[in-house]
Design an enzyme around this catalytic site. Structure first.
Site, PDB file in Angstrom:
ATOM      1  N   PHE A  92       1.444   2.873   0.954  1.00 55.91           N
ATOM      2  CA  PHE A  92       2.447   2.592  -0.082  1.00 55.91           C
ATOM      3  C   PHE A  92       2.594   3.698  -1.118  1.00 55.91           C
ATOM      4  CE2 PHE A  92      -1.285   1.130  -2.518  1.00 55.91           C
ATOM      5  CZ  PHE A  92      -0.984   1.642  -3.770  1.00 55.91           C
TER       6      PHE A  92
ATOM      7  N   LYS B   9       6.245   3.336  11.266  1.00 52.68           N
ATOM      8  CA  LYS B   9       6.003   1.990  10.719  1.00 52.68           C
ATOM      9  C   LYS B   9       5.645   2.227   9.259  1.00 52.68           C
ATOM     10  CE  LYS B   9       3.375  -0.745   9.526  1.00 52.68           C
ATOM     11  NZ  LYS B   9       3.326  -1.185   8.095  1.00 52.68           N
TER      12      LYS B   9
ATOM     13  N   GLU C 228       4.826  -1.888   4.390  1.00 51.51           N
ATOM     14  CA  GLU C 228       5.678  -3.059   4.112  1.00 51.51           C
ATOM     15  C   GLU C 228       5.851  -3.276   2.603  1.00 51.51           C
ATOM     16  OE1 GLU C 228       2.722  -2.892   5.353  1.00 51.51           O
ATOM     17  OE2 GLU C 228       1.483  -4.677   5.015  1.00 51.51           O
TER      18      GLU C 228
ATOM     19  N   CYS D 192      -4.399   9.782  -3.266  1.00 51.58           N
ATOM     20  CA  CYS D 192      -5.671   9.940  -2.561  1.00 51.58           C
ATOM     21  C   CYS D 192      -6.378  11.222  -3.005  1.00 51.58           C
ATOM     22  CB  CYS D 192      -5.457   9.942  -1.065  1.00 51.58           C
ATOM     23  SG  CYS D 192      -4.480  11.335  -0.558  1.00 51.58           S
TER      24      CYS D 192
HETATM   25  P1  NAD Z   1      -3.505   0.221   3.781  1.00 54.44           P
HETATM   26  O1  NAD Z   1      -4.633   0.705   4.608  1.00 54.44           O
HETATM   27  O2  NAD Z   1      -3.594  -1.149   3.227  1.00 54.44           O
HETATM   28  O3  NAD Z   1      -2.128   0.269   4.628  1.00 54.44           O
HETATM   29  C1  NAD Z   1      -1.699   1.435   5.279  1.00 54.44           C
HETATM   30  C2  NAD Z   1      -0.857   1.046   6.481  1.00 54.44           C
HETATM   31  O4  NAD Z   1      -1.660   0.318   7.404  1.00 54.44           O
HETATM   32  C3  NAD Z   1       0.335   0.166   6.156  1.00 54.44           C
HETATM   33  O5  NAD Z   1       1.443   0.606   6.889  1.00 54.44           O
HETATM   34  C4  NAD Z   1      -0.111  -1.220   6.597  1.00 54.44           C
HETATM   35  O6  NAD Z   1       0.955  -2.024   7.061  1.00 54.44           O
HETATM   36  C5  NAD Z   1      -1.077  -0.935   7.734  1.00 54.44           C
HETATM   37  N1  NAD Z   1      -2.161  -1.922   7.826  1.00 54.44           N
HETATM   38  C6  NAD Z   1      -2.795  -2.539   6.779  1.00 54.44           C
HETATM   39  N2  NAD Z   1      -3.764  -3.349   7.246  1.00 54.44           N
HETATM   40  C7  NAD Z   1      -3.754  -3.238   8.593  1.00 54.44           C
HETATM   41  C8  NAD Z   1      -4.532  -3.827   9.640  1.00 54.44           C
HETATM   42  N3  NAD Z   1      -5.513  -4.691   9.376  1.00 54.44           N
HETATM   43  N4  NAD Z   1      -4.249  -3.500  10.910  1.00 54.44           N
HETATM   44  C9  NAD Z   1      -3.262  -2.612  11.196  1.00 54.44           C
HETATM   45  N5  NAD Z   1      -2.497  -2.034  10.249  1.00 54.44           N
HETATM   46  C10 NAD Z   1      -2.737  -2.328   8.964  1.00 54.44           C
HETATM   47  O7  NAD Z   1      -3.288   1.314   2.629  1.00 54.44           O
HETATM   48  P2  NAD Z   1      -2.341   1.225   1.346  1.00 54.44           P
HETATM   49  O8  NAD Z   1      -2.899   0.236   0.391  1.00 54.44           O
HETATM   50  O9  NAD Z   1      -0.921   1.118   1.761  1.00 54.44           O
HETATM   51  O10 NAD Z   1      -2.518   2.709   0.766  1.00 54.44           O
HETATM   52  C11 NAD Z   1      -3.566   3.084  -0.113  1.00 54.44           C
HETATM   53  C12 NAD Z   1      -4.705   3.733   0.627  1.00 54.44           C
HETATM   54  O11 NAD Z   1      -4.229   4.882   1.334  1.00 54.44           O
HETATM   55  C13 NAD Z   1      -5.786   4.263  -0.306  1.00 54.44           C
HETATM   56  O12 NAD Z   1      -7.035   3.950   0.255  1.00 54.44           O
HETATM   57  C14 NAD Z   1      -5.554   5.769  -0.324  1.00 54.44           C
HETATM   58  O13 NAD Z   1      -6.688   6.542  -0.613  1.00 54.44           O
HETATM   59  C15 NAD Z   1      -5.092   5.987   1.078  1.00 54.44           C
HETATM   60  N6  NAD Z   1      -4.344   7.239   1.218  1.00 54.44           N
HETATM   61  C16 NAD Z   1      -4.975   8.269   1.844  1.00 54.44           C
HETATM   62  C17 NAD Z   1      -4.340   9.487   1.971  1.00 54.44           C
HETATM   63  C18 NAD Z   1      -5.018  10.633   2.655  1.00 54.44           C
HETATM   64  O14 NAD Z   1      -4.363  11.630   2.894  1.00 54.44           O
HETATM   65  N7  NAD Z   1      -6.284  10.536   2.987  1.00 54.44           N
HETATM   66  C19 NAD Z   1      -3.031   9.646   1.476  1.00 54.44           C
HETATM   67  C20 NAD Z   1      -2.410   8.565   0.859  1.00 54.44           C
HETATM   68  C21 NAD Z   1      -3.087   7.348   0.733  1.00 54.44           C
END
Ligand code: NAD
Length: 492
Positions: free
Chosen positions: A152, A176, A179, A284
């Site tokens: 997000f 994808k 959401e 991040c």
């Molecule tokens: P999230 O892991 O909750 O969701 C990321 C994606 O995964 C979304 O599209 C979501 O629909 C999907 N998803 C969530 N749960 C899932 C599951 N159980 N099974 C399959 N798919 C699933 O992350 P978020 O809250 O959207 O984003 C924040 C996180 O992203 C933080 O931890 C941040 O550090 C990390 N982030 C990392 C980087 C990097 O480059 N390392 C960059 C940006 C954000």
């Protein structure tokens, strides 16, 4: 833009209403209002996108790279023309300020620009006479259908770490998006309809776990790129690998910055304040723990607390807003509970951003900048990813001690040092166990032509996103060895 009440998928060049029974509100984090509804797409809908991408692949792969990048030049122009509109949409669905949203769109465009170099970047190499009359050539070929699952916090930039490179290399692509923030990419797909790309080259399905699981399991998907939290990154890496796919999974972070007494304290405090509190700490690469070495504790603590207290927290579209809300009320509650825990465990709350109220936006998920001092170096607050505007201060006696703290941290996304000593900076650069290192830099974000290089629990895989790594990820190498004996040429 066309505000759809319920968003549609974009499959095979057409908008398709979802048959899903479940959908979610896309909320503006500052106002709490619903901007649209996003369907939680079904497995069948995701499979339809995969089949469309598979059908489009042979012709797209055969399209010369020079022709493929013409679409990207047009995309760059479209992004420039709709720069302001896209930035506003990012602010509305994500909460970051308009200035931050504009920076995000700029970073997205830079990835398109780099991918326009594919005719050069995608070249292989060759050698004549590896043995007498035998030559060897390495070509790079696209993989096929590839997919990205994105978080997000950067609704447009993170998809653009993948999309331009994937299609420029000749793959067909499925996104994808998160959401929580599907609107900006939805708008971008509307704009990308104007590119005239062949049907099925670019596809987007909205959804959550069932859509993701279909991408992970479907045999036609060759590669998965993921960015999000570490537990999900771990799951994606394991599942995609189990199904024989190439996978790069970028996870969460807990970034430390080390401040030496010889740092320019005014500049250091300003940069670290921007890093910790910019985008409400939801980056991040945001600094989360500031390790002050020796006497820097006293000077840095005063400077950073004054700066953080002066940050104008408001709806990101309001004039002068310097920090917006966090993504939703659940996130606000989680962050506030972690602040409370830190205080209970002995940290001193120098600045408490809980229970923030912003006039006109009482329903917004605001948390003001928060600073905790004397946080135990290896305590829960120093280890847990907070992903909010919270900075923990920890003291150390030496650079070695500070490096030890960073080493013990499970994450390895970024680490920075602030100093005017070249020798200390060099030691840190050499020894810091993180993939993105900053020297007098608060957000060690690699430009589009360098890899985004997380380590440890911040990354699962081998080849990173962006730059040359993106080409490595989206192509496979074919080595051709040819024998053309010299004698045969005598025939002519
Ligand atoms: P999230 O892991 O909750 O969701 C990321 C994606 O995964 C979304 O599209 C979501 O629909 C999907 N998803 C969530 N749960 C899932 C599951 N159980 N099974 C399959 N798919 C699933 O992350 P978020 O809250 O959207 O984003 C924040 C996180 O992203 C933080 O931890 C941040 O550090 C990390 N982030 C990392 C980087 C990097 O480059 N390392 C960059 C940006 C954000």
């Amino acid at each position: 833009m066309t505000m759809h009440t319920t968003l549609s998928h974009h499959i095979n060049g057409r908008w398709q209403l979802s048959a899903a029974t479940e959908s979610l509100d896309v909320l503006n984090p500052a106002t709490g209002e619903s901007l649209a509804r996003v369907p939680l797409g079904t497995q069948a809908e995701t499979s339809a996108a995969i089949e469309a991408a598979s059908a489009a692949f042979p012709a797209w792969r055969a399209t010369p790279p020079e022709d493929r990048i013409q679409y990207l030049f047009k995309l760059k122009t479209l992004l420039e023309e709709h720069f302001e509109e896209l930035a506003r949409l990012i602010t509305m669905e994500n909460g970051k300020t308009l200035t931050e949203a504009k920076a995000e769109v700029r970073r997205s465009i830079e990835n398109v620009e780099v991918a326009c170099g594919i005719p050069t970047l995608m070249q292989g190499y060759n050698l004549e006479d590896v043995a007498r009359g035998i030559d060897e050539i390495m070509f790079r070929q696209p993989l096929g259908v590839v997919a990205a699952i994105t978080p997000f916090n950067f609704p447009v930039m993170v998809p653009f770490w993948f999309l331009p490179y994937a299609i420029a290399c000749g793959n067909t692509f499925i996104l994808k998006p998160s959401e929580k923030v599907p609107l900006s990419m939805n708008r971008l797909f509307e704009l990308m309809d104007q590119l005239g790309l062949p049907e099925g080259v670019l596809n987007m399905v909205h959804g959550a776990k069932p859509a993701v699981d279909t991408l992970l399991e479907h045999p036609a998907v060759r590669a998965i790129s993921f960015v999000g939290s570490t537990p999900v990154a771990r799951y994606i890496y394991a599942e995609a690998s189990r199904h024989g796919k190439r996978v790069q999974a970028q996870g969460g972070a807990k970034n430390h910055v080390v401040i030496l007494p010889d740092a320019d304290m005014e500049m250091t405090a300003q940069i670290i304040s921007d890093s910790a509190f910019g985008c409400a700490g939801q980056r991040c690469l945001a600094v989360s723990v500031a390790v002050t070495v020796g006497e820097s504790h006293r000077t840095f603590t005063k400077a950073i607390t004054d700066l953080a207290a002066s940050i104008n927290v408001n709806y990101g579209l309001e004039e002068g807003a310097q920090m917006g809300p966090v993504i939703n009320s659940g996130s606000k509650a989680r962050i506030e509970s972690l602040i409370g825990k830190g205080a209970e465990q002995g940290a001193a709350l120098l600045l408490d951003g809980r229970h923030a109220k912003v006039s006109k936006y009482e329903k917004g998920s605001f948390v003001r900048p928060t600073i905790l001092d004397h946080v135990p170096a290896d305590g829960e607050l120093s280890r847990t990813e907070i992903f909010g505007p919270v900075l923990s201060l920890v003291s150390a006696e030496s650079v070695d001690q500070a490096l030890g703290m960073i080493s013990r941290n499970p994450y390895g996304n970024a680490a920075s040092i602030f100093t005017s000593s070249g020798a200390a900076a060099r030691k840190f650069r050499n020894e810091a166990p993180a993939g993105n290192v900053g020297v007098n830099i608060g957000v060690a974000a690699p430009m589009a032509y360098f890899p985004f290089s997380g380590w440890k629990d911040s990354f699962f895989g081998v080849v990173h996103g962006q730059g040359r790594d993106a080409i490595e990820f989206y192509t496979e190498k074919k080595v051709v060895i040819e024998r053309w004996p010299r004698e045969w040429s005598r025939k002519f």
